[in-house]
Design a protein around this motif. Structure first.
Motif, PDB file in Angstrom:
ATOM      1  N   CYS A 185     -12.123   1.467   1.490  1.00  0.00           N
ATOM      2  CA  CYS A 185     -11.900   0.135   2.139  1.00  0.00           C
ATOM      3  C   CYS A 185     -13.645   0.947   2.834  1.00  0.00           C
ATOM      4  N   PHE A 186     -14.194   1.472   3.131  1.00  0.00           N
ATOM      5  CA  PHE A 186     -14.660   2.156   3.853  1.00  0.00           C
ATOM      6  C   PHE A 186     -15.886   2.317   2.232  1.00  0.00           C
ATOM      7  N   LEU A 187     -15.543   2.463   1.104  1.00  0.00           N
ATOM      8  CA  LEU A 187     -16.422   3.207  -0.061  1.00  0.00           C
ATOM      9  C   LEU A 187     -16.969   1.543  -0.593  1.00  0.00           C
ATOM     10  N   LYS A 188     -15.964   0.825  -0.738  1.00  0.00           N
ATOM     11  CA  LYS A 188     -15.457  -0.745  -1.133  1.00  0.00           C
ATOM     12  C   LYS A 188     -16.582  -1.469  -0.935  1.00  0.00           C
ATOM     13  N   LEU A 189     -16.904  -1.642   0.473  1.00  0.00           N
ATOM     14  CA  LEU A 189     -18.182  -2.332   0.835  1.00  0.00           C
ATOM     15  C   LEU A 189     -19.322  -1.723   1.121  1.00  0.00           C
ATOM     16  N   PHE A 190     -19.358  -0.315   1.514  1.00  0.00           N
ATOM     17  CA  PHE A 190     -20.210   0.442   0.603  1.00  0.00           C
ATOM     18  C   PHE A 190     -21.002  -0.323   0.031  1.00  0.00           C
ATOM     19  N   ALA A 191     -20.016  -0.161  -1.406  1.00  0.00           N
ATOM     20  CA  ALA A 191     -20.636  -0.688  -2.958  1.00  0.00           C
ATOM     21  C   ALA A 191     -21.061  -1.744  -2.921  1.00  0.00           C
ATOM     22  N   MET A 192     -20.366  -3.079  -2.003  1.00  0.00           N
ATOM     23  CA  MET A 192     -20.530  -4.268  -1.803  1.00  0.00           C
ATOM     24  C   MET A 192     -22.230  -4.789  -1.795  1.00  0.00           C
ATOM     25  N   HIS A 193     -22.205  -3.444  -0.181  1.00  0.00           N
ATOM     26  CA  HIS A 193     -23.728  -3.639   0.309  1.00  0.00           C
ATOM     27  C   HIS A 193     -24.710  -2.850  -0.135  1.00  0.00           C
ATOM     28  N   TRP A 230       0.924  -1.013  -0.073  1.00  0.00           N
ATOM     29  CA  TRP A 230       0.003  -0.035   0.094  1.00  0.00           C
ATOM     30  C   TRP A 230       0.469   1.124  -0.018  1.00  0.00           C
ATOM     31  N   HIS A 231       0.941   2.481  -0.876  1.00  0.00           N
ATOM     32  CA  HIS A 231       1.575   3.429  -1.051  1.00  0.00           C
ATOM     33  C   HIS A 231       0.387   4.330  -1.122  1.00  0.00           C
ATOM     34  N   GLY A 232      -0.692   4.668  -0.499  1.00  0.00           N
ATOM     35  CA  GLY A 232      -1.676   5.618  -0.546  1.00  0.00           C
ATOM     36  C   GLY A 232      -1.689   6.410   0.512  1.00  0.00           C
ATOM     37  N   GLY A 233      -0.955   5.926   1.752  1.00  0.00           N
ATOM     38  CA  GLY A 233      -1.508   6.782   3.217  1.00  0.00           C
ATOM     39  C   GLY A 233      -2.156   6.123   4.041  1.00  0.00           C
ATOM     40  N   ASN A 234      -2.729   6.562   5.496  1.00  0.00           N
ATOM     41  CA  ASN A 234      -3.517   6.311   6.087  1.00  0.00           C
ATOM     42  C   ASN A 234      -5.437   6.247   6.010  1.00  0.00           C
ATOM     43  N   VAL A 235      -5.119   7.969   5.381  1.00  0.00           N
ATOM     44  CA  VAL A 235      -6.445   8.314   5.160  1.00  0.00           C
ATOM     45  C   VAL A 235      -6.548   7.842   4.360  1.00  0.00           C
ATOM     46  N   LEU A 236      -6.399   7.475   2.494  1.00  0.00           N
ATOM     47  CA  LEU A 236      -6.828   6.723   1.690  1.00  0.00           C
ATOM     48  C   LEU A 236      -6.956   5.608   2.065  1.00  0.00           C
ATOM     49  N   SER A 266     -26.157   0.525   3.496  1.00  0.00           N
ATOM     50  CA  SER A 266     -24.860  -0.182   3.239  1.00  0.00           C
ATOM     51  C   SER A 266     -24.409   1.094   4.377  1.00  0.00           C
ATOM     52  N   LEU A 267     -24.126   1.797   4.131  1.00  0.00           N
ATOM     53  CA  LEU A 267     -23.870   2.984   4.639  1.00  0.00           C
ATOM     54  C   LEU A 267     -23.374   2.610   6.685  1.00  0.00           C
ATOM     55  N   LEU A 268     -24.615   2.337   7.181  1.00  0.00           N
ATOM     56  CA  LEU A 268     -23.749   2.020   8.404  1.00  0.00           C
ATOM     57  C   LEU A 268     -23.008   1.173   8.522  1.00  0.00           C
ATOM     58  N   LEU A 269     -23.744  -0.132   7.377  1.00  0.00           N
ATOM     59  CA  LEU A 269     -22.616  -1.772   7.628  1.00  0.00           C
ATOM     60  C   LEU A 269     -21.332  -1.620   7.463  1.00  0.00           C
ATOM     61  N   ALA A 270     -20.753  -0.075   6.300  1.00  0.00           N
ATOM     62  CA  ALA A 270     -19.351  -0.455   6.063  1.00  0.00           C
ATOM     63  C   ALA A 270     -18.346   1.181   7.286  1.00  0.00           C
ATOM     64  N   SER A 271     -19.471   1.184   7.763  1.00  0.00           N
ATOM     65  CA  SER A 271     -18.622   2.201   8.961  1.00  0.00           C
ATOM     66  C   SER A 271     -18.059   2.422   9.436  1.00  0.00           C
ATOM     67  N   PRO A 272     -17.236   0.610  10.467  1.00  0.00           N
ATOM     68  CA  PRO A 272     -16.545  -0.095  11.083  1.00  0.00           C
ATOM     69  C   PRO A 272     -15.413  -0.538  10.798  1.00  0.00           C
ATOM     70  N   GLN A 273     -15.369   0.152   8.966  1.00  0.00           N
ATOM     71  CA  GLN A 273     -14.499  -0.262   7.968  1.00  0.00           C
ATOM     72  C   GLN A 273     -12.729   1.201   8.505  1.00  0.00           C
ATOM     73  N   LEU A 274     -13.838   2.168   9.011  1.00  0.00           N
ATOM     74  CA  LEU A 274     -13.220   3.259   8.472  1.00  0.00           C
ATOM     75  C   LEU A 274     -12.625   3.799  10.450  1.00  0.00           C
ATOM     76  N   PHE A 275     -12.756   2.638  11.211  1.00  0.00           N
ATOM     77  CA  PHE A 275     -12.342   1.945  12.893  1.00  0.00           C
ATOM     78  C   PHE A 275     -11.000   0.703  12.612  1.00  0.00           C
ATOM     79  N   LEU A 276     -10.855  -0.159  11.637  1.00  0.00           N
ATOM     80  CA  LEU A 276     -10.954  -1.300  10.936  1.00  0.00           C
ATOM     81  C   LEU A 276      -9.354  -1.360  10.512  1.00  0.00           C
ATOM     82  N   PHE A 277      -9.260  -0.302   9.373  1.00  0.00           N
ATOM     83  CA  PHE A 277      -8.593  -0.449   8.713  1.00  0.00           C
ATOM     84  C   PHE A 277      -7.235   0.359   8.946  1.00  0.00           C
ATOM     85  N   ARG A 278      -6.256   0.868   9.130  1.00  0.00           N
ATOM     86  CA  ARG A 278      -4.764   1.166   8.668  1.00  0.00           C
ATOM     87  C   ARG A 278      -3.620   0.645   8.001  1.00  0.00           C
ATOM     88  N   VAL A 279      -2.740   1.575   7.910  1.00  0.00           N
ATOM     89  CA  VAL A 279      -1.573   1.453   7.797  1.00  0.00           C
ATOM     90  C   VAL A 279      -0.661   0.483   7.998  1.00  0.00           C
TER      91      VAL A 279
END
Length: 332
Positions: A104-112, A93-99, A153-166
């Motif tokens: 990862c949040f947007l990916k799960l949001f789109a799938m839901h 990964w080269h995109g930094g922590n925020v990205l 979809s928005l609610l179920l994807a929100s944990p990704q913002l706290f679980l993922f990091r660089v």
């Protein structure tokens, strides 16, 4: 690169001797196939958005459903596919922590969203067949269901913002966007992945099966009732108006494409979640091929809509003819 079935992702363990991740031949196949699907899905879903937005033949209460389906598929196309391809090419990964967190949040949001919109279409068809006289409330009802689907979809994807990091591994200076360290025990990560599997696949599948089982039962009972009253009304087209029957067939095929495309991906994912060592006994090409096959679902929906909608095919044909015709010559 670690397996991509789990929505969570862990970097290679540093205490086990492993070859460094690389851009393998199987990963190259995955990137090439993803690029082809990306081009087709982007063009076809954009065409579907334009056609449904200005279409006159599609019922007004069905328009928001198809617009939401095309929008969800476009999110999958524009977010998941490029992210996956770039991640396979760079390996780390080269995109930094925020990205990392945001994508990862947007990916799960789109799938839901993609799964839940198909459920809304199934619920709409169920209500249309079981309660045909309640068509006046269909537009308002569908808008509420779509709002609920996108909100969930928005609610179920929100944990990704706290679980993922660089995460930066000291061995080999390897950097990855992962959930490593977010779970105290491995069973907690497995439980989280299984909960996502339930909301992404099991619940939508059960809801769709319930809807179409009730529809088939209603048609069967209506057929038996009409058969007893008159021998002139025996076919499904007599029980259900042709336009409604055509929309029902289209929604059934959309549901089948969802099930066929995503089932192998999730079955192999379950195997991985409980037995991570399965990576050693299954070929790498299989892992990548199943992910590409799952993404094929984003290409199926506009094709299915076009097959059941002559106006969509006519618009595409007219567009192609206009592009192929030479410019008109000026009079002398």
């Amino acid at each position: 690169m670690s397996a991509n079935w789990s929505i969570t992702r862990a970097p290679p363990t540093s205490h086990v001797a492993q070859p460094p991740p690389s851009f393998t031949r199987a990963a190259q196949f995955r990137v090439g196939a993803t690029f082809v699907l990306f081009l087709f899905a982007a063009c076809s879903n954009l065409a579907l958005l334009v056609n449904v937005g200005r279409g006159r033949r599609l019922a007004s209460h069905l328009r928001p459903l198809m617009l939401s389906l095309a929008s969800a598929d476009l999110m999958m196309t524009l977010l998941v596919m490029p992210l996956d391809a770039a991640w396979n090419v760079t390996v780390q990964w080269h995109g930094g922590n925020v990205l990392c967190k945001l994508l990862c949040f947007l990916k799960l949001f789109a799938m839901h969203a993609s799964a839940f919109v198909v459920v809304v279409i199934s619920l709409d068809r169920q209500h249309a067949i079981l309660h045909p006289l309640d068509a006046l409330n269909a537009h308002r009802r569908n808008r509420r269901m779509l709002l609920l689907a996108w909100s969930l979809s928005l609610l179920l994807a929100s944990p990704q913002l706290f679980l993922f990091r660089v995460i930066k591994m000291e061995a080999g200076n390897f950097t990855q966007c992962a959930t490593h360290g977010s779970f105290g025990r491995r069973w907690q990560e497995t439980a989280y992945n299984m909960s996502l599997f339930t909301t992404l696949y099991v619940v939508p599948l059960l809801a769709m099966c319930c809807c179409y089982s009730r529809i088939l039962l209603h048609i069967h009972l209506q057929h038996l009732r009409d058969k007893g009253e008159s021998h002139l009304r025996r076919s499904g087209t007599d029980i259900i108006p042709k336009a409604r029957l055509k929309t029902l067939k289209m929604s059934v095929v959309i549901v089948l494409s969802f099930v066929v495309c995503w089932t192998p991906y999730y079955l192999l994912g379950i195997w991985y979640w409980f037995r991570p060592d399965m990576l050693r006994v299954t070929p790498e090409y299989l892992h990548h091929a199943l992910f590409v096959f799952a993404n094929l679902n984003t290409c199926c929906d506009p094709v299915i809509y076009g097959f059941f909608t002559p106006s969509f095919r006519a618009d595409l044909a007219a567009c192609c003819r206009r592009r192929s015709l030479p410019p008109p010559s000026r009079g002398r």
